[in-house]
Design an enzyme around this catalytic site. Structure first.
Site, short mmCIF file in Angstrom:
data_model
loop_
_atom_site.label_atom_id
_atom_site.label_comp_id
_atom_site.label_asym_id
_atom_site.label_seq_id
_atom_site.Cartn_x
_atom_site.Cartn_y
_atom_site.Cartn_z
CE1 TYR A 46 -4.31 -1.83 0.60
CE2 TYR A 46 -2.85 -3.19 1.78
CZ TYR A 46 -3.79 -3.20 1.00
OH TYR A 46 -4.87 -3.94 0.93
CG ASN B 181 -10.61 -1.54 -8.54
OD1 ASN B 181 -11.04 -0.84 -9.64
ND2 ASN B 181 -9.41 -2.36 -8.67
CG HIS C 29 -5.82 -9.61 -7.49
ND1 HIS C 29 -6.37 -9.00 -8.63
CD2 HIS C 29 -4.58 -10.47 -8.10
CE1 HIS C 29 -6.03 -9.54 -9.51
NE2 HIS C 29 -4.76 -10.20 -9.38
#
Length: 180
Positions: free
Chosen positions: A114, A137, A146
């Site tokens: 992230y 998303n 993912h």
């Protein structure tokens, strides 16, 4: 959205359950996990509200044919990079910026943290905002949220559920295939 305001949709089977695909004249606008009737109907209601158009079921639609084909090839293991026209109208601002960076900068079979994705998008320290972008998303699988994981090696969250995330990462060779 295209000039006549048409949103076409269909539900297709996949290795991770039914997926609802919706497209406008601009391109694929939405992919929805676990698209059984209740989830599908809620997604269609969101599309009505966000796009101001009545979605029309169109399983044989020309505009959905290529997304259906490419997703089938992805799940068959023969497609590693999607080349679809995308309609980004369901996202904007920082979220759109992060999702576009994800789509072009985190290839098949790799993952990014992230925080790393926040840096790539020009906002170091915005890891939580990246998490929010992943959660919103509108084009999962095609825009591969993912592939975003925690820096400590944890999977992080996933709108399609952690088992779905594990299966997608196993398909791409990032995780061992689950035992069934």
């Amino acid at each position: 959205m295209d000039s006549n305001g048409v949103v076409e949709w269909t539900v297709v089977g996949s290795d991770i359950g039914p997926l609802m695909l919706a497209a406008t004249g601009t391109g694929l606008v939405n992919v929805v996990f676990h698209a059984r009737p209740g989830t599908r109907d809620a997604a269609l209601e969101r599309l009505r509200g966000r796009l101001g158009a009545e979605p029309a079921e169109a399983p044989g639609s020309a505009r959905l044919a290529e997304p259906v084909r490419q997703l089938a090839a992805y799940f068959a293991g023969t497609l590693r990079e999607f080349s679809l026209d995308l309609d980004w109208s369901l996202t904007g601002g920082f979220n759109r910026q992060v999702l576009r960076e994800l789509a072009r900068g985190v290839p098949y079979g790799t993952v990014a943290g992230y925080g790393e994705l926040a840096e790539r998008a020009g906002r170091p320290g915005a890891a939580q905002a990246v998490g929010a972008a992943m959660g919103s998303n509108p084009l999962p699988v095609v825009v591969p949220c993912h592939r975003v994981v925690e820096s400590d090696g944890g999977l992080g969250g996933f709108g399609g559920g952690l088992e779905t995330k594990r299966r997608l990462l196993a398909l791409e060779g990032v995780l061992p295939a689950p035992l069934f």
